[in-house]
Write an enzyme that holds these catalytic residues in place. Structure first.
Site, short mmCIF file in Angstrom:
data_model
loop_
_atom_site.label_atom_id
_atom_site.label_comp_id
_atom_site.label_asym_id
_atom_site.label_seq_id
_atom_site.Cartn_x
_atom_site.Cartn_y
_atom_site.Cartn_z
N ARG A 91 2.54 -8.47 4.98
CA ARG A 91 1.90 -9.33 3.98
C ARG A 91 0.74 -8.61 3.29
NH1 ARG A 91 3.74 -14.25 3.50
NH2 ARG A 91 5.20 -14.91 5.12
N HIS A 114 5.51 1.75 -2.93
CA HIS A 114 5.83 0.46 -2.30
C HIS A 114 6.30 -0.53 -3.35
CE1 HIS A 114 1.59 0.46 -3.53
NE2 HIS A 114 1.74 -0.84 -3.77
P1 AMP Z 1 -0.82 -1.36 -5.76
O1 AMP Z 1 -1.81 -1.77 -6.79
O2 AMP Z 1 0.59 -1.57 -6.22
O3 AMP Z 1 -1.09 0.02 -5.21
O4 AMP Z 1 -1.00 -2.41 -4.58
C1 AMP Z 1 -1.66 -2.15 -3.39
C2 AMP Z 1 -1.72 -3.45 -2.64
O5 AMP Z 1 -2.06 -3.19 -1.29
C3 AMP Z 1 -2.74 -4.46 -3.17
O6 AMP Z 1 -2.08 -5.64 -3.60
C4 AMP Z 1 -3.66 -4.71 -1.97
O7 AMP Z 1 -4.06 -6.06 -1.85
C5 AMP Z 1 -2.79 -4.27 -0.81
N1 AMP Z 1 -3.51 -3.83 0.37
C6 AMP Z 1 -4.52 -2.92 0.43
N2 AMP Z 1 -4.92 -2.74 1.71
C7 AMP Z 1 -4.14 -3.54 2.47
C8 AMP Z 1 -4.07 -3.81 3.87
N3 AMP Z 1 -4.86 -3.21 4.75
N4 AMP Z 1 -3.15 -4.71 4.30
C9 AMP Z 1 -2.33 -5.33 3.43
N5 AMP Z 1 -2.35 -5.11 2.11
C10 AMP Z 1 -3.24 -4.24 1.62
#
Ligand code: AMP
Length: 115
Positions: free
Chosen positions: A28, A99
């Site tokens: 999540r 991702h």
């Molecule tokens: P992006 O902008 O596509 O690189 O998305 C990165 C995502 O990772 C964001 O939506 C963050 O909220 C999420 N994120 C960052 N750190 C964590 C974490 N420790 N656990 C879960 N999600 C995370």
């Protein structure tokens, strides 16, 4: 290891796991943008789509099939869901480990950002 997703995969940082295979971890998002907001992450560190090669075709395909399986697991497949891949700075990529985001669990996810 300075990649946060690699550290999650290694179990050094906790996550709320939804599904795990030998090659993929789905968990999540810590800052959800929808009732169901799952990150689907290959265990192999690939920074950008540009870094993927022919040998990654299978893992890239599995990301999508895993997304489909998770949609079913969370019962969002009938109503619909959105998959997002932020690739690079202009797309707002924050974590530089490839991702997919799966967003679902509400009546309408709103218009897609295409302009
Ligand atoms: P992006 O902008 O596509 O690189 O998305 C990165 C995502 O990772 C964001 O939506 C963050 O909220 C999420 N994120 C960052 N750190 C964590 C974490 N420790 N656990 C879960 N999600 C995370």
């Amino acid at each position: 290891m300075d990649c946060i997703f690699c550290r999650i995969i290694a179990g050094e940082i906790p996550s709320e796991k939804v599904l795990e295979t030998d090659e993929i971890l789905a968990f999540r998002d810590i800052n959800p943008a929808a009732p169901e907001h799952i990150l689907i992450v290959p265990k192999k560190h690939i920074q950008y789509l540009e870094d993927a090669t022919g040998s990654d075709i299978e893992i890239l395909g599995k990301l999508f099939l895993t997304a489909r399986d998770i949609a079913k697991l969370l019962s969002v497949e009938k109503n619909g869901y959105r998959l997002i891949l932020n690739n690079g700075k202009a797309a707002g990529q924050e974590v530089f480990h490839l991702h997919l985001h799966l967003l679902g669990g509400k009546e309408s996810l709103g218009p897609m950002l295409t302009r």
